[in-house]
Structure formats: structure tokens, C-alpha cells
Scaffold this motif. Sequence first.
Motif, PDB file in Angstrom:
ATOM      1  N   VAL A   1      74.522  42.992  10.522  1.00 22.86           N
ATOM      2  CA  VAL A   1      75.166  42.686  11.790  1.00 22.86           C
ATOM      3  C   VAL A   1      76.395  43.568  11.922  1.00 22.86           C
ATOM      4  O   VAL A   1      77.256  43.583  11.046  1.00 22.86           O
ATOM      5  N   GLU A   2      76.473  44.276  13.025  1.00 26.14           N
ATOM      6  CA  GLU A   2      77.596  45.163  13.265  1.00 26.14           C
ATOM      7  C   GLU A   2      78.625  44.452  14.129  1.00 26.14           C
ATOM      8  O   GLU A   2      78.291  43.864  15.158  1.00 26.14           O
ATOM      9  N   MET A   3      79.882  44.496  13.697  1.00 24.54           N
ATOM     10  CA  MET A   3      80.959  43.845  14.422  1.00 24.54           C
ATOM     11  C   MET A   3      81.560  44.810  15.446  1.00 24.54           C
ATOM     12  O   MET A   3      81.869  45.945  15.134  1.00 24.54           O
ATOM     13  N   ALA A   4      81.718  44.350  16.676  1.00 28.95           N
ATOM     14  CA  ALA A   4      82.373  45.155  17.709  1.00 28.95           C
ATOM     15  C   ALA A   4      83.879  45.144  17.464  1.00 28.95           C
ATOM     16  O   ALA A   4      84.422  44.205  16.889  1.00 28.95           O
ATOM     17  N   GLN A   5      84.535  46.184  17.908  1.00 35.46           N
ATOM     18  CA  GLN A   5      85.991  46.240  17.787  1.00 35.46           C
ATOM     19  C   GLN A   5      86.611  45.207  18.710  1.00 35.46           C
ATOM     20  O   GLN A   5      86.160  45.010  19.831  1.00 35.46           O
ATOM     21  N   ARG A   6      87.638  44.536  18.240  1.00 32.74           N
ATOM     22  CA  ARG A   6      88.350  43.509  18.998  1.00 32.74           C
ATOM     23  C   ARG A   6      89.820  43.862  19.049  1.00 32.74           C
ATOM     24  O   ARG A   6      90.316  44.630  18.235  1.00 32.74           O
ATOM     25  N   THR A   7      90.520  43.258  19.984  1.00 31.72           N
ATOM     26  CA  THR A   7      91.963  43.434  20.081  1.00 31.72           C
ATOM     27  C   THR A   7      92.637  42.097  19.822  1.00 31.72           C
ATOM     28  O   THR A   7      92.233  41.078  20.383  1.00 31.72           O
ATOM     29  N   LEU A   8      93.639  42.112  18.980  1.00 30.36           N
ATOM     30  CA  LEU A   8      94.438  40.934  18.654  1.00 30.36           C
ATOM     31  C   LEU A   8      95.841  41.172  19.193  1.00 30.36           C
ATOM     32  O   LEU A   8      96.442  42.201  18.912  1.00 30.36           O
ATOM     33  N   SER A  12     106.150  37.189  19.158  1.00 33.21           N
ATOM     34  CA  SER A  12     107.072  36.869  18.074  1.00 33.21           C
ATOM     35  C   SER A  12     108.299  36.122  18.593  1.00 33.21           C
ATOM     36  O   SER A  12     108.602  36.164  19.786  1.00 33.21           O
ATOM     37  N   TYR A  13     108.998  35.486  17.666  1.00 26.45           N
ATOM     38  CA  TYR A  13     110.252  34.839  18.018  1.00 26.45           C
ATOM     39  C   TYR A  13     111.341  35.860  18.313  1.00 26.45           C
ATOM     40  O   TYR A  13     112.380  35.532  18.841  1.00 26.45           O
ATOM     41  N   GLU A  14     111.091  37.116  17.977  1.00 21.58           N
ATOM     42  CA  GLU A  14     112.049  38.197  18.220  1.00 21.58           C
ATOM     43  C   GLU A  14     111.801  38.881  19.559  1.00 21.58           C
ATOM     44  O   GLU A  14     112.244  39.994  19.766  1.00 21.58           O
ATOM     45  N   ARG A  15     111.039  38.251  20.476  1.00 27.53           N
ATOM     46  CA  ARG A  15     110.771  38.668  21.854  1.00 27.53           C
ATOM     47  C   ARG A  15     109.725  39.750  22.033  1.00 27.53           C
ATOM     48  O   ARG A  15     109.499  40.243  23.125  1.00 27.53           O
ATOM     49  N   PHE A  16     109.044  40.141  20.969  1.00 23.46           N
ATOM     50  CA  PHE A  16     108.078  41.230  21.048  1.00 23.46           C
ATOM     51  C   PHE A  16     106.637  40.737  21.175  1.00 23.46           C
ATOM     52  O   PHE A  16     106.281  39.693  20.638  1.00 23.46           O
ATOM     53  N   LEU A  17     105.828  41.548  21.870  1.00 22.15           N
ATOM     54  CA  LEU A  17     104.379  41.427  21.859  1.00 22.15           C
ATOM     55  C   LEU A  17     103.856  42.567  21.007  1.00 22.15           C
ATOM     56  O   LEU A  17     104.317  43.706  21.137  1.00 22.15           O
ATOM     57  N   MET A  18     102.921  42.261  20.125  1.00 19.58           N
ATOM     58  CA  MET A  18     102.307  43.285  19.285  1.00 19.58           C
ATOM     59  C   MET A  18     100.800  43.188  19.414  1.00 19.58           C
ATOM     60  O   MET A  18     100.243  42.098  19.427  1.00 19.58           O
ATOM     61  N   GLY A  19     100.163  44.336  19.524  1.00 15.91           N
ATOM     62  CA  GLY A  19      98.715  44.379  19.654  1.00 15.91           C
ATOM     63  C   GLY A  19      98.097  45.216  18.557  1.00 15.91           C
ATOM     64  O   GLY A  19      98.676  46.211  18.113  1.00 15.91           O
ATOM     65  N   PHE A  20      96.914  44.789  18.113  1.00 15.81           N
ATOM     66  CA  PHE A  20      96.207  45.475  17.035  1.00 15.81           C
ATOM     67  C   PHE A  20      94.729  45.568  17.382  1.00 15.81           C
ATOM     68  O   PHE A  20      94.146  44.612  17.898  1.00 15.81           O
ATOM     69  N   LEU A  34      93.167  46.762  10.530  1.00 13.88           N
ATOM     70  CA  LEU A  34      94.033  46.588  11.691  1.00 13.88           C
ATOM     71  C   LEU A  34      94.735  47.906  11.982  1.00 13.88           C
ATOM     72  O   LEU A  34      95.240  48.560  11.072  1.00 13.88           O
ATOM     73  N   SER A  35      94.779  48.283  13.252  1.00 15.82           N
ATOM     74  CA  SER A  35      95.598  49.426  13.632  1.00 15.82           C
ATOM     75  C   SER A  35      96.438  49.017  14.840  1.00 15.82           C
ATOM     76  O   SER A  35      95.923  48.480  15.827  1.00 15.82           O
ATOM     77  N   LYS A  36      97.745  49.237  14.733  1.00 15.99           N
ATOM     78  CA  LYS A  36      98.681  48.819  15.771  1.00 15.99           C
ATOM     79  C   LYS A  36      98.491  49.673  17.016  1.00 15.99           C
ATOM     80  O   LYS A  36      98.467  50.891  16.951  1.00 15.99           O
ATOM     81  N   THR A  37      98.356  49.003  18.168  1.00 17.54           N
ATOM     82  CA  THR A  37      98.127  49.707  19.424  1.00 17.54           C
ATOM     83  C   THR A  37      99.189  49.414  20.472  1.00 17.54           C
ATOM     84  O   THR A  37      99.278  50.106  21.470  1.00 17.54           O
ATOM     85  N   LEU A  38     100.001  48.378  20.247  1.00 18.27           N
ATOM     86  CA  LEU A  38     100.922  47.921  21.277  1.00 18.27           C
ATOM     87  C   LEU A  38     102.152  47.320  20.638  1.00 18.27           C
ATOM     88  O   LEU A  38     102.048  46.562  19.673  1.00 18.27           O
ATOM     89  N   SER A  39     103.313  47.635  21.165  1.00 16.83           N
ATOM     90  CA  SER A  39     104.559  46.997  20.764  1.00 16.83           C
ATOM     91  C   SER A  39     105.485  47.012  21.969  1.00 16.83           C
ATOM     92  O   SER A  39     105.892  48.081  22.426  1.00 16.83           O
ATOM     93  N   LEU A  40     105.766  45.837  22.504  1.00 16.14           N
ATOM     94  CA  LEU A  40     106.578  45.724  23.716  1.00 16.14           C
ATOM     95  C   LEU A  40     107.683  44.696  23.538  1.00 16.14           C
ATOM     96  O   LEU A  40     107.438  43.611  23.026  1.00 16.14           O
ATOM     97  N   ALA A  41     108.883  45.017  23.988  1.00 19.84           N
ATOM     98  CA  ALA A  41     109.956  44.033  24.089  1.00 19.84           C
ATOM     99  C   ALA A  41     109.699  43.289  25.399  1.00 19.84           C
ATOM    100  O   ALA A  41     110.073  43.752  26.470  1.00 19.84           O
TER     101      ALA A  41
END
Length: 128
Positions: A1-8, A12-20, A34-41
Motif C-alpha cells: 500500500v502506497e501512502m499519499a503525501q499529506r500536510t500537517l 503554537s503558544y508562541e503565535r506561530f503556524l507551522m506546516g509540514f 517530515l519536511s517543513k513547508t510553512l512558518s507564519l507568525a
Amino acid sequence: VEMAQRTLVLGSYERFLMGFDVSPSSSPGQSLALSKTLSLAAHRGAVKCVASASSGGMLASGGTDDTVRIFDIEKGLDMGALSENDATITALRFVESKHLLSASEDGAIMCWKTGGTWEHVRTLTPGG
């Protein structure tokens, strides 16, 4: 079974959104990579909840600054803030990618129309 790529995406309590991006690992002994794709204040305070539209691309976050932030993560755009709430945003839910519901600590639930206008449709309050 092959797993499709997903985004997580997480807040955070430090006001950031992080995406992987989550994908099968090519390293022995590891099942996922996991590879980081997003980091937003995203907020002026802690991020309390995150929701994504089922059609993809649209992401909403709620925080202790009483706002809902909207992002187009496919284009990397901050679409702005919905700031009619009077308390910390505790839950978010896209409904059929046509509406966004936001719930806050004061018990209010707000309904927003998606699709560019982000019109405030209705507010439900406890006892009212």
C-alpha cells in the motif's frame, strides 16, 4: 500500500503556524519523513485551533487575540483576519468549503461565508 503525501499544520503558544509535508521515509527504520513547508507568525497571542477546507488550499486559525486568520496555503497568501469575536477562538470548522464556523470562549458561534467575501452570516449565542 502506497501512502499519499499529506500536510500537517499545527499552531503554537508562541503565535506561530507551522506546516509540514508528511511522506513515506526512504531512511531505514523510519516510517515517515517530515519536511517543513510553512512558518507564519499568525496571531498576537497563542494559536488555539486550526482548520482546513476539504477542497484544499484554505486554512483558518483561531487564537487568544480573539481573531480568526485566513490563509491560502497553496499561494502562500495571508487573506486577512475575521475580528468580530469578543473572546478567544476555541474551535473552527469548514462546512462543505462554503462556510466557516468559529466558536469562542464566551459560547458564541459565528458563521462566515467563504469564497472571497468572508461575509459574517450569523452569530449564535448561549441563551439567545
